[in-house]
Design a protein around this motif. Structure first.
Motif, mmCIF file in Angstrom:
data_model
loop_
_atom_site.group_PDB
_atom_site.id
_atom_site.type_symbol
_atom_site.label_atom_id
_atom_site.label_comp_id
_atom_site.label_asym_id
_atom_site.label_seq_id
_atom_site.Cartn_x
_atom_site.Cartn_y
_atom_site.Cartn_z
ATOM 1 N N PRO A 101 0.837 -1.204 0.000
ATOM 2 C CA PRO A 101 0.000 0.000 0.000
ATOM 3 C C PRO A 101 0.867 1.247 0.000
ATOM 4 O O PRO A 101 2.099 1.182 -0.100
ATOM 5 C CB PRO A 101 -0.765 -0.131 1.316
ATOM 6 N N ASP A 102 0.230 2.382 0.098
ATOM 7 C CA ASP A 102 0.976 3.623 0.222
ATOM 8 C C ASP A 102 1.885 3.553 1.441
ATOM 9 O O ASP A 102 1.663 2.779 2.363
ATOM 10 C CB ASP A 102 0.014 4.805 0.379
ATOM 11 N N ALA A 103 2.909 4.382 1.431
ATOM 12 C CA ALA A 103 3.864 4.355 2.542
ATOM 13 C C ALA A 103 3.187 4.607 3.878
ATOM 14 O O ALA A 103 3.696 4.232 4.914
ATOM 15 C CB ALA A 103 4.957 5.389 2.301
ATOM 16 N N GLY A 104 2.015 5.206 3.832
ATOM 17 C CA GLY A 104 1.286 5.448 5.077
ATOM 18 C C GLY A 104 1.197 6.928 5.374
ATOM 19 O O GLY A 104 2.114 7.694 5.105
ATOM 20 N N THR A 105 0.074 7.321 5.913
ATOM 21 C CA THR A 105 -0.172 8.713 6.218
ATOM 22 C C THR A 105 -0.784 8.808 7.600
ATOM 23 O O THR A 105 -1.303 7.831 8.122
ATOM 24 C CB THR A 105 -1.123 9.332 5.170
ATOM 25 N N VAL A 106 -0.720 9.996 8.173
ATOM 26 C CA VAL A 106 -1.270 10.244 9.492
ATOM 27 C C VAL A 106 -2.397 11.262 9.351
ATOM 28 O O VAL A 106 -2.211 12.318 8.741
ATOM 29 C CB VAL A 106 -0.190 10.784 10.451
ATOM 30 N N LEU A 107 -3.548 10.922 9.896
ATOM 31 C CA LEU A 107 -4.674 11.837 9.919
ATOM 32 C C LEU A 107 -5.034 12.080 11.374
ATOM 33 O O LEU A 107 -5.458 11.165 12.085
ATOM 34 C CB LEU A 107 -5.861 11.254 9.164
ATOM 35 N N LEU A 108 -4.832 13.324 11.827
ATOM 36 C CA LEU A 108 -5.063 13.692 13.223
ATOM 37 C C LEU A 108 -6.213 14.666 13.322
ATOM 38 O O LEU A 108 -6.341 15.586 12.487
ATOM 39 C CB LEU A 108 -3.825 14.365 13.821
ATOM 40 N N PHE A 109 -7.036 14.503 14.349
ATOM 41 C CA PHE A 109 -8.043 15.516 14.646
ATOM 42 C C PHE A 109 -7.471 16.436 15.710
ATOM 43 O O PHE A 109 -7.061 15.988 16.781
ATOM 44 C CB PHE A 109 -9.336 14.878 15.152
ATOM 45 N N VAL A 110 -7.439 17.731 15.398
ATOM 46 C CA VAL A 110 -6.919 18.732 16.327
ATOM 47 C C VAL A 110 -8.111 19.364 17.044
ATOM 48 O O VAL A 110 -8.927 20.059 16.435
ATOM 49 C CB VAL A 110 -6.090 19.802 15.608
ATOM 50 N N MET A 111 -8.224 19.076 18.330
ATOM 51 C CA MET A 111 -9.317 19.632 19.118
ATOM 52 C C MET A 111 -9.105 21.135 19.298
ATOM 53 O O MET A 111 -8.023 21.652 19.096
ATOM 54 C CB MET A 111 -9.396 18.919 20.471
#
Length: 602
Positions: free
Chosen positions: A331-341
Motif C-alpha cells: 500500500p501507500d507508505a502510510g499517512t497520518v490523519l489527526l483531529f486537532v481539538m
C-alpha cells in the motif's frame, strides 16, 4: 446483485483439536474474494461488531467476512483463558479461513480492543496467508493502559470487564444445573450492579474478592503478577520488528488505549513497515462528534471524517489495495490523519510525533500560577492530605467505565467539567493567565513533579485541562505514577506520563494543571503503607508536598506546535448558545484546501 450468503457456526479445528466456530459471509456471485477476519470473545453476532465492522457492508464491498468466537466463548469449544491461545489460534484460523470455499487465499484482519490484539498476535505467528491488519483502539504494552497505568491497577476496566465475561463462563459451568446457574448469575449481576455504589472499594485490589467469589478468569492483571512470562501472550511492545505486514491503525484521544495505538504506529514505522494512522477525538465506544460534553463538529464523526466519507470505507479501500487480488500489494507508505481539538479540524501529517513540536515547560508556581518562567527564588511548597478512604472520584478522561461497561453518568469518558474535582482540598490547581494567542499542544505530555510524602508509598496524579472563556475547566489528558519505595519526607523527582493529545488552547482560554494523589475507581487507591496490592487491606493518611523553587522546578512539559494564521472559516466562536460551557462549533465540518488522506469510494 445477488444476495449475501451467510453460513453460521462453521467449525475450524485448532492445532490441539479444539473446535472453534465462525459465521461466514460470502458476497453474491462466485468469487473468489479476499477474506476479512475478526476473532473476538464477545459473541460474533454482538451489536458492537457494527462499530468496527459491518459484515454485510463488507460483503457488499466484495469481501468474504469471517467472524469467529475465540476459544471457550459462545459457540466455540475449549476453556476460556483471556489471551493465552490467541497467537496459536490466530495462526490456525488464518490458514483455515484462507482455504474456505470462495476465498482468494489472502486474509486481512480487522477489529478493535481485545480483537485488535488478536490481530497483532496472529501477525506475530506469521501465517503466510495473512497480508494486512487493521487494529483499532488496542494496546501495545498491557502495563500501559490494559492492566496498569504508571504502576497503578486499571481497576475501572479490569473489574467490570471480568465480571461481564463471567456470564458466559457461568452458563457453561452450570449448563445442566438450573439452580446453580440462577444463583451464580444472580450473584454476578448483584456484584456488577453494585460496583458504582461501593463495590469497587473491596480490598485487596490486587486479588479482587469478586473474582474469587465467582471463580472467574480476570482480565489478566492478577495472572501476569503470578506468571510474569505469561504476559507475552498479549504484549506487542518490543515485537513489531517481527511483523512484516502493513497496518491501518485507528485510535481515539479519550480511549483507554489511545497511547497504545500511537505506540504501535511509531514502532511499526521505526521497523520500516507501512503504517497508516487515524486519530480522532473519540472514546473507546463513541466515534461520533459529541464526546463528553463537547461537540467537536459533525466533521469529527467517523461517518463523515471532515467530508472524506466513512472511516469504514477508507478501511475497505485500503484492504482492496492490500489483499484484493490474492497477492500482497504494497500500500501507500502510510499517512497520518489527526483531529486537532479546539480548532476542531482534521489535519494530514506524514509523521508522529510531529518533529516541529517543541517541548515547552510550564512551571507550577506559588499561589496557583502556571507560567513559562521558572521560579527565580524560593517559593513555599504546596501541601495537601491524601486519605485513601476519601479519594478523588474519577471524573471523565481516557477511560472505559461508564458509557462502555457501566451504565452510569459519573464514569463517562471524554472532556467534562472539572469543578467538583478542583473544589477539593486534596487537589492542587495551577492556572495560566489568559492566553493572548492560540497555543497548539500536539504530542506527548509529561508532568515533572518534585514531591514528598510522609509515608513509604503513594501515588501522584496530574491532569491537563482547558479553561474556557466562561471559566469552565475540562480535562484534556491525565496520568498517574505509583511510588512504591519512598523515603518519608524526602523530595524526589516524579515523572507522570499524561500520554498524548492534540488541542489548540485558544486565545482567551487558560491552561490548567491539577495535581493530586488519587483518581478512583479508575485507578486503584494507594493505601500509603507500602504493602503489595495483592494483600493490602489497611490504609493510612499521607501528607503530601509539591515543591517549586529553582532547585526543584515542578512543571508540565507541553509539546507546543507553531500555530499558523487563524482560519477564516469554521472557528467555533462565540460558543453556540445552549448548555453552559459546551463547545459546539462547526470547524470539523470544513476542511482547509488539500488532498484527502484516503480516497474512499462513493
Amino acid at each position: 446483485m445477488a444476495e449475501t450468503q451467510i453460513e453460521f457456526d462453521v467449525p475450524a479445528e485448532m492445532g490441539d483439536g479444539t473446535v472453534v466456530r465462525a459465521d461466514v459471509y460470502r458476497p453474491g456471485g462466485t468469487g473468489p474474494w479476499p477474506v476479512l477476519l475478526a476473532r473476538l470473545p464477545y459473541g460474533k453476532q454482538t451489536p458492537m461488531m457494527g462499530v468496527v465492522l459491518d459484515p454485510l457492508a463488507a460483503a457488499r464491498h466484495g469481501f468474504m467476512v469471517v467472524l469467529q468466537d475465540t476459544r471457550g466463548r459462545f459457540a466455540s469449544e475449549g476453556e476460556w483463558e483471556p489471551f493465552t491461545y490467541e497467537e496459536s489460534d490466530g495462526y490456525d484460523t488464518v490458514r483455515w479461513a484462507a482455504a474456505l470455499p470462495g476465498s482468494n487465499g489472502s486474509v486481512g484482519m480487522i477489529g478493535g480492543s481485545y480483537f485488535g490484539n488478536t490481530q497483532w498476535m496472529a501477525a506475530l505467528s506469521k501465517p503466510p496467508e495473512l497480508k494486512a491488519i487493521a487494529p483499532m483502539i488496542t494496546w501495545s504494552d498491557p502495563d500501559d493502559g490494559l492492566w496498569t497505568r504508571g504502576g497503578a491497577i486499571e481497576l475501572g476496566l479490569t473489574v467490570p470487564w471480568s465480571l461481564m465475561q463471567g456470564a458466559d463462563t457461568l452458563m457453561r459451568r452450570h449448563a445442566t444445573d438450573l439452580d446453580g446457574l440462577v444463583n451464580g448469575i444472580t450473584g454476578l449481576v448483584q456484584d456488577f450492579d453494585g460496583l458504582a455504589s461501593g463495590g469497587y472499594g473491596e480490598l485487596p485490589a490486587g486479588r479482587f474478592p469478586a473474582f474469587a467469589r465467582h471463580d472467574l478468569p480476570e482480565l489478566g492483571y492478577e495472572r501476569s503478577r503470578r506468571e510474569p512470562e505469561w504476559a507475552a501472550s498479549c504484549t506487542v511492545a518490543g515485537r513489531h520488528g517481527e511483523i512484516d505486514l502493513p497496518a491501518f491503525q485507528v485510535g481515539g484521544r479519550f480511549d483507554i488505549f489511545g497511547q497504545g495505538t500511537l505506540d504501535n504506529f511509531t514502532a511499526m514505522r521505526r521497523a520500516g513497515r507501512s503504517a497508516t494512522l487515524v486519530m480522532g477525538p473519540w472514546t473507546h465506544t463513541n466515534w461520533r462528534h459529541v464526546v463528553g460534553d463537547v461537540n467537536f463538529g459533525f466533521g469529527a464523526n467517523s461517518d463523515f471524517m471532515g467530508m472524506r466519507g466513512r472511516l469504514h470505507d477508507m478501511q475497505f479501500d485500503w484492504f482492496r489495495r492490500t489483499i484484493g487480488d490474492g497477492e500482497a500489494v504494497e500500500p501507500d507508505a502510510g499517512t497520518v490523519l489527526l483531529f486537532v481539538m479546539g480548532i476542531n479540524q482534521w489535519r494530514e501529517e506524514t509523521e508522529w510525533p510531529l518533529p516541529r513540536a517543541v517541548d515547552t515547560d510550564f512551571h507550577l508556581r506559588a499561589d496557583g500560577r502556571l507560567t513559562r518562567e521558572p521560579p527565580s527564588a524560593a517559593e513555599q511548597a504546596e501541601e495537601f492530605t491524601y486519605d485513601p478512604m476519601d479519594p478523588v472520584s474519577t471524573t471523565s478522561g481516557a477511560l472505559l467505565m461508564g458509557g462502555g461497561l457501566l451504565n452510569t453518568d459519573e464514569f463517562r469518558p471524554g472532556p467534562l467539567d472539572q469543578a467538583a474535582v478542583e473544589a477539593r482540598e486534596d487537589v492542587l490547581v495551577f492556572t495560566t493567565e489568559l492566553l493572548t494567542e492560540d497555543v497548539e499542544v500536539t504530542g506527548r505530555v509529561l508532568a515533572v513533579l518534585f514531591a514528598a510524602t510522609d509515608g513509604p508509598s503513594t501515588d501522584w496524579v496530574a491532569r491537563l485541562c482547558d479553561v474556557d472563556e466562561m471559566g469552565v475547566s475540562r480535562n484534556v489528558a491525565d496520568g498517574i505514577v505509583r511510588v512504591r519505595a519512598a523515603t518519608p519526607g524526602e523530595a524526589a523527582e516524579r515523572v507522570v506520563d499524561l500520554w498524548s493529545t492534540s488541542i489548540v488552547f485558544w486565545a482567551g482560554h487558560r491552561i490548567r494543571v491539577q495535581v493530586t494523589s488519587s483518581n478512583f475507581p479508575r485507578w486503584d487507591r494507594n493505601l500509603n503503607t507500602g504493602e503489595p496490592e495483592e494483600s493490602a487491606t489497611t490504609a493510612r493518611v499521607a501528607r503530601q508536598q509539591v515543591f517549586h523553587d529553582p532547585a526543584r522546578p515542578s512543571r508540565i512539559v507541553l509539546p507546543v506546535v507553531p500555530v499558523p494564521a487563524p482560519p477564516t472559516v469554521g472557528r467555533p466562536w462565540p460558543p453556540t448558545p445552549g448548555r453552559p460551557g459546551t463547545t459546539a462549533g462547526h470547524a470539523g465540518d470544513t476542511e482547509p484546501h488539500g488532498t484527502p488522506l484516503l480516497t474512499s469510494p462513493r
